[in-house]
Design a protein around this motif. Structure first.
Motif, PDB file in Angstrom:
ATOM      1  N   LEU A  83     -31.530  43.041  32.772  1.00  0.00           N
ATOM      2  CA  LEU A  83     -30.389  42.879  31.706  1.00  0.00           C
ATOM      3  C   LEU A  83     -30.565  41.725  31.472  1.00  0.00           C
ATOM      4  CD1 LEU A  83     -28.321  43.746  30.422  1.00  0.00           C
ATOM      5  CD2 LEU A  83     -26.859  43.915  31.846  1.00  0.00           C
ATOM      6  N   ILE A  84     -30.518  39.957  32.800  1.00  0.00           N
ATOM      7  CA  ILE A  84     -30.479  39.155  32.377  1.00  0.00           C
ATOM      8  C   ILE A  84     -31.941  38.798  32.212  1.00  0.00           C
ATOM      9  CG2 ILE A  84     -30.456  36.892  33.342  1.00  0.00           C
ATOM     10  CD1 ILE A  84     -28.422  38.276  35.708  1.00  0.00           C
ATOM     11  N   GLY A  85     -32.951  38.951  31.915  1.00  0.00           N
ATOM     12  CA  GLY A  85     -33.921  38.715  30.676  1.00  0.00           C
ATOM     13  C   GLY A  85     -34.154  39.324  29.901  1.00  0.00           C
ATOM     14  N   LEU A  86     -33.875  40.354  29.391  1.00  0.00           N
ATOM     15  CA  LEU A  86     -33.501  41.098  27.836  1.00  0.00           C
ATOM     16  C   LEU A  86     -32.361  40.036  27.504  1.00  0.00           C
ATOM     17  CD1 LEU A  86     -34.155  43.046  26.214  1.00  0.00           C
ATOM     18  CD2 LEU A  86     -32.500  44.489  26.495  1.00  0.00           C
ATOM     19  N   ILE A  87     -31.401  40.008  27.894  1.00  0.00           N
ATOM     20  CA  ILE A  87     -30.462  39.068  27.600  1.00  0.00           C
ATOM     21  C   ILE A  87     -30.705  37.577  26.741  1.00  0.00           C
ATOM     22  CG2 ILE A  87     -27.724  37.755  27.250  1.00  0.00           C
ATOM     23  CD1 ILE A  87     -27.189  40.378  29.735  1.00  0.00           C
ATOM     24  N   ASN A  89     -34.118  36.818  26.111  1.00  0.00           N
ATOM     25  CA  ASN A  89     -34.778  37.260  25.237  1.00  0.00           C
ATOM     26  C   ASN A  89     -34.505  37.251  23.790  1.00  0.00           C
ATOM     27  OD1 ASN A  89     -37.561  36.479  26.940  1.00  0.00           O
ATOM     28  ND2 ASN A  89     -37.202  39.061  27.355  1.00  0.00           N
ATOM     29  N   LEU A  90     -33.473  37.761  23.574  1.00  0.00           N
ATOM     30  CA  LEU A  90     -32.870  37.758  22.878  1.00  0.00           C
ATOM     31  C   LEU A  90     -31.930  37.274  21.657  1.00  0.00           C
ATOM     32  CD1 LEU A  90     -30.923  40.899  23.328  1.00  0.00           C
ATOM     33  CD2 LEU A  90     -32.730  40.530  22.237  1.00  0.00           C
ATOM     34  N   LEU A  91     -31.724  35.610  23.243  1.00  0.00           N
ATOM     35  CA  LEU A  91     -31.077  34.413  22.504  1.00  0.00           C
ATOM     36  C   LEU A  91     -32.866  33.221  22.104  1.00  0.00           C
ATOM     37  CD1 LEU A  91     -28.208  33.684  25.058  1.00  0.00           C
ATOM     38  CD2 LEU A  91     -27.893  34.977  23.330  1.00  0.00           C
ATOM     39  N   VAL A  92     -33.591  33.404  23.140  1.00  0.00           N
ATOM     40  CA  VAL A  92     -34.667  32.442  23.012  1.00  0.00           C
ATOM     41  C   VAL A  92     -35.909  32.962  22.045  1.00  0.00           C
ATOM     42  CG1 VAL A  92     -33.569  31.641  25.207  1.00  0.00           C
ATOM     43  CG2 VAL A  92     -35.438  32.919  25.157  1.00  0.00           C
ATOM     44  N   LYS A  93     -35.794  34.573  22.514  1.00  0.00           N
ATOM     45  CA  LYS A  93     -37.423  34.296  21.609  1.00  0.00           C
ATOM     46  C   LYS A  93     -37.540  35.073  20.054  1.00  0.00           C
ATOM     47  CE  LYS A  93     -40.310  38.240  23.054  1.00  0.00           C
ATOM     48  NZ  LYS A  93     -41.383  38.743  23.735  1.00  0.00           N
ATOM     49  N   PRO A 348     -39.527  28.277  27.815  1.00  0.00           N
ATOM     50  CA  PRO A 348     -38.488  27.352  29.386  1.00  0.00           C
ATOM     51  C   PRO A 348     -38.041  27.864  30.178  1.00  0.00           C
ATOM     52  CG  PRO A 348     -37.271  29.502  27.205  1.00  0.00           C
ATOM     53  CD  PRO A 348     -38.915  29.491  27.162  1.00  0.00           C
ATOM     54  N   LEU A 349     -38.039  27.348  31.047  1.00  0.00           N
ATOM     55  CA  LEU A 349     -37.799  27.761  33.109  1.00  0.00           C
ATOM     56  C   LEU A 349     -37.146  29.308  32.874  1.00  0.00           C
ATOM     57  CD1 LEU A 349     -37.268  26.816  35.895  1.00  0.00           C
ATOM     58  CD2 LEU A 349     -36.319  26.477  35.603  1.00  0.00           C
ATOM     59  N   SER A 350     -35.973  29.826  32.279  1.00  0.00           N
ATOM     60  CA  SER A 350     -35.542  30.480  31.714  1.00  0.00           C
ATOM     61  C   SER A 350     -36.209  32.111  31.742  1.00  0.00           C
ATOM     62  CB  SER A 350     -34.535  31.133  30.508  1.00  0.00           C
ATOM     63  OG  SER A 350     -34.585  30.721  29.873  1.00  0.00           O
ATOM     64  N   LYS A 352     -39.677  32.021  32.877  1.00  0.00           N
ATOM     65  CA  LYS A 352     -40.480  31.410  33.252  1.00  0.00           C
ATOM     66  C   LYS A 352     -40.123  32.761  35.373  1.00  0.00           C
ATOM     67  CE  LYS A 352     -43.411  27.274  32.871  1.00  0.00           C
ATOM     68  NZ  LYS A 352     -43.002  26.859  31.458  1.00  0.00           N
ATOM     69  N   LEU A 353     -38.900  32.410  34.907  1.00  0.00           N
ATOM     70  CA  LEU A 353     -37.865  32.872  36.050  1.00  0.00           C
ATOM     71  C   LEU A 353     -37.853  34.640  35.797  1.00  0.00           C
ATOM     72  CD1 LEU A 353     -35.069  30.118  37.233  1.00  0.00           C
ATOM     73  CD2 LEU A 353     -37.595  30.872  38.354  1.00  0.00           C
ATOM     74  N   LEU A 354     -37.109  34.397  34.304  1.00  0.00           N
ATOM     75  CA  LEU A 354     -36.645  35.806  33.784  1.00  0.00           C
ATOM     76  C   LEU A 354     -38.240  36.656  32.771  1.00  0.00           C
ATOM     77  CD1 LEU A 354     -32.592  35.259  33.519  1.00  0.00           C
ATOM     78  CD2 LEU A 354     -34.165  36.585  35.226  1.00  0.00           C
ATOM     79  N   GLY A 355     -38.776  36.451  31.977  1.00  0.00           N
ATOM     80  CA  GLY A 355     -39.613  36.779  31.821  1.00  0.00           C
ATOM     81  C   GLY A 355     -39.468  36.596  30.088  1.00  0.00           C
ATOM     82  N   MET A 356     -40.678  36.738  29.791  1.00  0.00           N
ATOM     83  CA  MET A 356     -40.616  37.118  28.609  1.00  0.00           C
ATOM     84  C   MET A 356     -41.151  38.208  27.066  1.00  0.00           C
ATOM     85  SD  MET A 356     -43.972  33.680  27.847  1.00  0.00           S
ATOM     86  CE  MET A 356     -44.952  34.509  28.328  1.00  0.00           C
ATOM     87  N   GLY A 357     -40.615  39.039  28.291  1.00  0.00           N
ATOM     88  CA  GLY A 357     -40.562  41.071  26.892  1.00  0.00           C
ATOM     89  C   GLY A 357     -41.429  41.237  26.952  1.00  0.00           C
ATOM     90  N   TYR A 358     -41.857  41.634  26.199  1.00  0.00           N
ATOM     91  CA  TYR A 358     -43.001  42.814  25.217  1.00  0.00           C
ATOM     92  C   TYR A 358     -44.214  41.487  25.002  1.00  0.00           C
ATOM     93  CZ  TYR A 358     -45.787  45.654  22.978  1.00  0.00           C
ATOM     94  OH  TYR A 358     -47.324  45.725  21.658  1.00  0.00           O
TER      95      TYR A 358
END
Length: 461
Positions: A83-87, A89-93, A348-350, A352-358
């Motif tokens: 969930l945090i990874g998805l949020i 990615n919605l912010l930075v991707k 970004p570090l976030s 790297k830790l939580l993933g870049m998604g699809y």
């Protein structure tokens, strides 16, 4: 648990075992949805993810208290990271497709949910049902259905082509050639074991017919995965049959059984090797070799030209050939891997830790590497990948420890062949993909993992 609920749970557990037989029919429904109805939200997706949700509910509310806490904690941690990874990615991707991200998360989450589900089901059923026989039989039936479809498609020339290029091969009436190829490759060892178990004399050698049918089906697809699976499993089967034949050499009934199966596996392997040059995969390998400049003619001419080449030119050509060989083995996936490594290095570090998604941080269109462990790592990041892989590491460690505690007893055809199927599945996931990220394939792998764990453990922990 009250009686009606207990009955419902029991029926659901038996349904999950029967669900294995339904897999090829669900795959055919998927093809029907896409090719006939032109609907991409297929019956297969709806059925499989509906069952996944039911399994999640089943795990969290039916599982025994002594290990419910650990499973619940795992799902909470894994869900929070997703969930945090998805949020994030919605912010930075940018760009980002929410549908693609959610679909990717669902596919990745499918494996751990199904794995824990089948572990719990096998634990609960093993004292009341012949769970081993049921699983073997259902995978066997499932592969007979797949083989019959592939053979009919071949005879009627109605198979969907595996490649859009000049390569040969068809995938029967199934939508995804890579997936159906991986399914057959993973399940092949189970079919061989089932044939072995039921072949006790020359009068019952007809049990090897489904083995031959599945070999034919894997070969007509034209992929390296299918060919490699047949070769590895037949060699491993012959090896373990010979070991057990020697072990039970003083047992007349078992000696007869092993004599028949050793001969049958040897004959099948010999015929398979004899026919190799005439198979679609052999033709496709030659085509691919010619594409990357490694055709036989060039290799023969190389020795005559070596004296005239400079040392630097030799090194350059050596590097090019190494890349070409890698391209043949990975079918071009190494290019996508390098691209995703660049995405990850620049992320970004976030992320790297939580993933870049699809598809990583793409600019135009998201593409996966199609090597499952890399795709999962780049999608989930360091934290997510560690959580994802933890159950596999624990189960692998437990199984390995159990085997080596009593190596003589556990070095048998069942453990070796089912273990080979799992290792093949993991190997395919690493090199060719379409296993851990494909629900149609991963269910076979998680069933086999749960099966092997179940037969090696005395106490569920």
């Amino acid at each position: 648990m009250n009686s009606p609920l207990k009955t419902l749970v029991s029926k659901f557990e038996l349904f999950l075992i029967f669900f294995i037989i339904l897999q090829p029919f669900i795959d055919l429904l998927t093809s029907f949805s896409i090719y006939i109805m032109d609907v991409h939200l297929t019956f297969g997706i709806i059925i499989r993810f509906s069952v996944m949700i039911l399994i999640l509910v089943y795990i969290l509310f039916v599982t025994q208290k002594k290990f419910r806490k650990n499973i619940f904690l795992y799902f909470i941690l894994f869900g929070v990271v997703l969930l945090i990874g998805l949020i994030n990615n919605l912010l930075v991707k940018d760009p980002i497709s929410l549908f693609s991200e959610l679909r990717n998360i669902a596919k990745i989450a499918y494996v751990p949910i199904m794995l824990f589900g089948y572990l719990v089901v096998f634990y609960r059923l093993k004292e009341h049902k012949d769970i081993k026989r049921l699983v073997q039989r259902n995978i066997f039936i499932s592969m007979i259905v797949v083989s019959v479809v592939m053979i009919i498609a071949t005879l009627t020339n109605t198979g969907i082509q595996s490649y859009e290029s000049e390569k040969l091969g068809h995938q029967g009436w199934f939508f995804a050639g890579n997936e159906i190829g991986s399914i057959m490759a993973i399940s092949f060892a189970v079919v061989v074991y089932y044939a072995f178990q039921n072949t006790k004399s020359w009068k019952t050698i007809y049990n090897w017919l489904p083995v031959c049918m599945l070999i034919f089906s894997q070969l007509v697809i034209g992929t390296k995965v299918g060919y490699g699976s047949v070769l590895i499993v037949l060699v491993v089967a012959l090896f373990i049959f010979l070991i057990e034949k020697f072990r039970y050499r003083n047992h007349s009934v078992l000696t007869k059984k092993y004599n028949v199966n050793v001969i049958m596996s040897s004959v099948v392997l010999f015929v398979f090797l004899l026919l190799t040059p005439y198979t679609p995969v052999a033709y496709n390998m030659n085509v691919h070799l010619s594409w990357v400049g490694l055709d036989q003619e060039e290799i023969n001419l190389e020795s005559d030209e070596k004296d005239a080449e400079s040392e630097n030119q030799k090194m350059k050509e050596k590097e090019e050939k190494e890349k070409a060989v890698q391209n043949v083995l990975l079918s071009g996936r190494e290019h996508f891997l390098e691209q995703h490594k660049e995405y990850f290095a620049e992320a970004p570090l976030s992320q790297k830790l939580l993933g870049m998604g699809y598809g990583g941080n793409y600019k135009d269109e998201g593409k996966t590497v199609e090597m499952d462990f890399y795709d999962i790592f780049f999608s989930l990041g360091i934290l997510g990948f560690i959580l994802y892989i933890t159950p596999f590491i624990y189960l692998a460690f437990y199984v390995a420890l159990s085997i080596f505690k009593n190596l003589r007893q556990n070095l048998n055809s069942e453990v070796v062949l089912f273990g080979s199927a799992i290792m093949l599945g993991m190997g395919i996931a690493y090199t060719a993909g379409h296993v851990l990220t494909a629900p149609a394939v991963s269910i076979y792998l998680v069933v086999l993992i749960a099966y092997l764990y179940n037969i090696l453990e005395n106490k569920y922990s």
